[in-house]
Design an enzyme around this catalytic site. Sequence first.
Site, PDB file in Angstrom:
ATOM      1  CB  CYS A  26      -7.921  -6.304   3.258  1.00 46.28           C
ATOM      2  SG  CYS A  26      -6.178  -5.990   2.882  1.00 46.28           S
ATOM      3  CG  HIS A 544      13.613   1.753  -5.908  1.00 47.13           C
ATOM      4  ND1 HIS A 544      13.173   1.289  -4.690  1.00 47.13           N
ATOM      5  CD2 HIS A 544      12.683   2.653  -6.320  1.00 47.13           C
ATOM      6  CE1 HIS A 544      12.025   1.863  -4.387  1.00 47.13           C
ATOM      7  NE2 HIS A 544      11.704   2.700  -5.361  1.00 47.13           N
TER       8      HIS A 544
END
Length: 624
Positions: A26, A544
């Site tokens: 895509c 994180h």
Amino acid sequence: MDYKELAKTILKNVGGEENIVSFTHCATRLRFTLRDESRADKERLGDTRGVMGVVSKGGQLQVVIGSDVPNVYRELNMLGNFEGESGEKKEKDNRNVLSRILDTIAGIFTPIIPAITGAGILKAFMALLSAFGWIDKTSQTYAILSVFSDAAFYFLPFLIAYSAARKLNCNAVMAMSIAGILLHPNFVSIINGIKETGDTVRFIGIPVTPATYSSSVIPIILTVWIMSYIEPIADKISPKPVKFFTKPLITLVVTGTIAITVLGPLGTIIGDGIAAGISFLNNYASWLVPLIIGAVTPFLVMTGTHYGLIPIGINNIATAGFDTIVGPGMLGSNIAQGGAAFAVALRTKNKILRQEAYSSAITAVCGITEPALYGVNLKLKRPLIAVSIGGAASGLYLGITGVGRYTSGSPGLLALPGYIGTEGFTNITNAVIGSAVALIVSFAAALILGFDDPEEVKENTSNEVKEKGRVKDEILCAPVKGRVISIDKVSDATFAEKILGDGAAVIPDTGLIISPADARVEMMFETNHAVSLLTDKGAEILIHVGIDTVKLNGMYFKPMVKSGDRVKMGQPLIEFDIDKIKKEGYDTTTMVVVTNWNDYSGIDIKGSNAVEKKPFLVLRGEGE
């Protein structure tokens, strides 16, 4: 970037050519359907320079490349035979029926979107030029430009035949030749002739139902689907010495016969039925479907079922010339995602969330909603309700005013030129108003509904240090055991480009995060995948765990502390199941970011291996 070397690395780490059932791309991602996804080394893929991320979703392994994805896709195609001509038996697909259908739809329509988007935008600009009198509709230039803009739609069966064959693992050129049968001038003349005379045409005694296949969608999809079964049979029954010509001969004749006598007419009936249903809704309740789509699109995106709307929208554009159902509804929903995220950014007092909300809001109004959906609105819950309200309000307005799009593309502000019609500026004007309705209503609804704002706690002596504009030299210990990599090699661009700050990353060997220093917990994220600390010497640290792990919504993560807690160096902060997170398809690379890095004269990494409680980062401040 060496696209060939990157393609080789990707091919190796997805399990090799023999592990690939099909693949496409895509705007930013390579999308693989693999025989055995467990054979793919997602960790190595995610750590490959040039790969921005690896996601397993909707039955596909998605490798995020960015704008260079067409170049990598081309090199992958050149590396091996991916046309499905080997005659090897397909291995059993164990996914459920819905997942397979949605994956097939996405795989067929995603590759053709650039062609019809370009053609549709050209139509829009031609209408604009004509409206301002800058081009004469009777001129040869206009006539030739019309050919440019109409070609992709008229020959849509060719485009779909190619992409469907690639997705269904059969010969793409053979599929295109069968599409050529349906569009051949002589066959079209025969069909048009019997429409006028009412006579019956028969092929080897079988009646041929008259139908028009230019700009059609469903007939060729059904035809290529049946061809994917006929081709292996032809291969099996063909004697090896003459297989070279008997296999394509049998495939062509049998599939072509079924196409013009059964599947073509059947597909036309189905397509006409869809068109009739849409016409009925437009005549009696034009507001209903865009309203529903505007309200539920976020939930469709979350489950991947929004792919089921793609062929409906493209079929509408191909047959009627415009789409008043799918495009307008999703336009309002996508912009509403941005409106709600803007409200969160305005209202939150958490600077990290504010930055995430602003950046994701901008991408959402441009048509890419996943960052705002997963990173902000879904996480905070009530803003997602505001998105549905804004999307429904916009869909209602766009439906009542009969707004239609003339081209396909990612619904958002950048797609608005596709709403320029051939009859003045009424359509585009209402599209702009509908977009404004989505933005304003979702923004207001998010402010009214509110959300539980993750608080930032800023106390203790480190604040006194910061108020004086000084930070101290500090050594942070490793928060998790593993292999150290530079922050700019992380596959998430937000960290790699140091948007949140400087630091380093660790590819973890264990599932336990510990505090790198004596500190205070400023915020434990609701999804438990990240924690923000303020050390006693003034360093603001964000730890994180993983890439896109916010989408797990806390699954496989266990917080060991809460916001406001005082912690000592080495104290456990987060426990996570590293194996289960990897099995879900997520990269577990853990980022350690100094968000106030500009306060330091330098940040150095200590060694290539992170050992718990051992020096990891050296922060050079202004001294005592």
